[in-house]
Design an enzyme around this catalytic site. Structure first.
Site, PDB file in Angstrom:
ATOM      1  N   ARG A  35       0.823  -1.222   0.000  1.00  0.00           N
ATOM      2  CA  ARG A  35       0.000   0.000   0.000  1.00  0.00           C
ATOM      3  C   ARG A  35       0.854   1.267   0.000  1.00  0.00           C
ATOM      4  O   ARG A  35       0.455   2.279  -0.565  1.00  0.00           O
ATOM      5  CB  ARG A  35      -0.944  -0.009   1.204  1.00  0.00           C
ATOM      6  N   LYS A 197     -19.690 -17.961  -0.469  1.00  0.00           N
ATOM      7  CA  LYS A 197     -21.124 -17.665  -0.359  1.00  0.00           C
ATOM      8  C   LYS A 197     -21.712 -16.943  -1.555  1.00  0.00           C
ATOM      9  O   LYS A 197     -21.166 -15.959  -2.025  1.00  0.00           O
ATOM     10  CB  LYS A 197     -21.360 -16.809   0.894  1.00  0.00           C
ATOM     11  N   GLY A 353     -10.531  -9.534  -1.519  1.00  0.00           N
ATOM     12  CA  GLY A 353      -9.485  -9.969  -0.597  1.00  0.00           C
ATOM     13  C   GLY A 353      -8.843 -11.309  -0.900  1.00  0.00           C
ATOM     14  O   GLY A 353      -7.624 -11.416  -1.029  1.00  0.00           O
ATOM     15  N   GLY A 376     -13.496  -4.278  -0.250  1.00  0.00           N
ATOM     16  CA  GLY A 376     -14.880  -3.819  -0.099  1.00  0.00           C
ATOM     17  C   GLY A 376     -15.255  -2.750  -1.105  1.00  0.00           C
ATOM     18  O   GLY A 376     -16.357  -2.753  -1.670  1.00  0.00           O
TER      19      GLY A 376
END
Length: 395
Positions: A35, A197, A353, A376
């Site tokens: 980052r 999921k 992620g 996200g």
């Protein structure tokens, strides 16, 4: 879309929202510098123009001012990566910050203390944002990982720079890459959605069905689709309450002419463990006591055909339990296939992620067109949402 190239930063102080929320070990050493490296091009451009840089970021989830979450721990690493001494202000607002900003000369870099030491940051407090804004002449947002949050430093601050605000090069690249998939894609477009999921990906699936030609569904999501169509899935993970939804997705895809590709065989294990006994089984007939843990060889061969014919690829989520070596082969094979397609001129975007972790772990980072830095935030953009941090610069 205003970017760094729309400004000359000579004798200007740029206040930049970066995402320096980096992992630290028990001795406060930075264990992953990605980052900080990602912010370097933006900082380099401003310094090259003859400007100075004030960096603001959060680190972790502190409750008030906690020593272990102080950004002073990353000073040495930031200095090494940026190639200039990074100064530090022990607060991000107040006299300390003001004085440090006033003392800053062209070519210098200042890092402010953790924004989240103040509850006003996450609350999106206007007075707090105004105080941050008073430190700089031009506001630059280069923190994609936090662009989906309407915090003081990511969104509210922009209103104090009506014309003097822009995207940093990292954030601009993120927006361009996602638009390349969602708006300006070259066909055929393939989306690969993995992970455990269906529920966490449903809005993404609904939003991109109009934009893709092929959708590969892998990982634990597979078994909700298989069971919904009457297959036997043994002990495999399944969201029973999402079976109707899975059938609805298949119906919608057919209506829109999107080809859905689901594994036809899986590597099954007799327990959720790296040292499980394994066998290759038909995905619709997994024996009781066994669970699907990775895509099987025939599935990978089927996926390869689709991937090699694609001109645009979005990869979000692994094909199996890649954290266990025994069940990482499908994800590695998929990575190799996408890398080969990319080498042939296909545009590939990796985000989310787990897929980013897999890409880094298996050394695919430089073989993809773009690897997103925001999990996200990227998911929300793929869902068709306008992120507050992006809207604040565009408005």
């Amino acid at each position: 879309m205003k970017t760094l190239n729309d400004f000359n930063f000579a004798n200007k102080k740029a206040i930049i929202r970066v995402d320096f929320n980096v992992p630290l070990d028990e001795n406060f050493n930075v264990t992953d510098t990605t980052r900080i490296e990602a912010a370097k091009p933006t900082i380099d451009k401003i310094l090259a123009d003859g400007g100075s840089v004030i960096l603001m970021s959060h680190l972790g989830r502190p409750k008030g001012a906690e020593e272990k979450y102080s950004l002073k721990h990353i000073l040495k690493t930031a200095t090494d990566i940026l190639g200039v001494p990074v100064k530090f202000a022990s607060n991000c607002v107040g006299e300390v910050a003001k004085q440090a900003s006033n003392d800053l000369k062209a070519g210098e870099v200042l890092l402010l203390e953790n924004l989240r030491f103040h509850a006003e940051e996450e609350a999106g407090d206007v007075a707090f944002a105004k105080e941050l804004a008073s430190l700089g002449d031009i506001y630059v947002n280069d923190a994609f990982g936090t662009a989906h949050r309407a915090h003081a430093s990511t969104t509210i601050i922009a209103q104090f720079f009506p014309t003097a605000k822009c995207f940093g090069s990292l954030l601009a690249k993120e927006i361009e890459s996602i638009n390349k998939v969602l708006k300006d894609s070259e066909k055929p477009v393939t989306a690969i959605l993995g992970g455990s999921k269906v529920s966490s990906k449903i809005t993404v699936i609904e939003n991109i069905l109009d934009k893709v030609d092929h959708m590969i569904i892998g990982g634990g999501m597979t078994f909700t689709f298989v069971k919904a169509q009457g297959g036997k899935i043994g002990n495999s993970i399944c969201e029973d309450d999402k079976q109707e939804l899975a059938l609805e997705i298949l119906r919608l895809a057919k209506e829109k002419g999107v080809q859905i590709h689901i594994p036809v065989d899986v590597i099954a294990g007799d327990k959720f463990s790296n040292d499980a006994n394994t066998q290759v089984v038909d995905v619709t007939n997994i024996p009781d006591g066994w669970e699907g843990m990775d895509a099987g060889p025939q599935s990978l061969a089927n996926f390869e055909k689709v991937i090699m014919d694609s001109k645009t690829i979005l990869w979000n989520g692994p094909l199996g339990v890649f954290e266990m070596e025994t069940f990482a082969k499908g994800t590695i094979a998929l990575g190799n296939q996408i890398a080969a397609a990319t080498a042939n001129g296909t545009f590939s975007l990796v985000g989310g992620g787990d897929s980013v972790a897999a890409v880094k772990q298996f050394g695919f980072e430089d073989k993809m067109s773009y690897v997103s830095t925001g999990g996200g935030a990227m998911l929300e953009m793929l869902e068709g949402r306008t992120l507050p941090g992006i809207a604040a610069i565009l408005n």
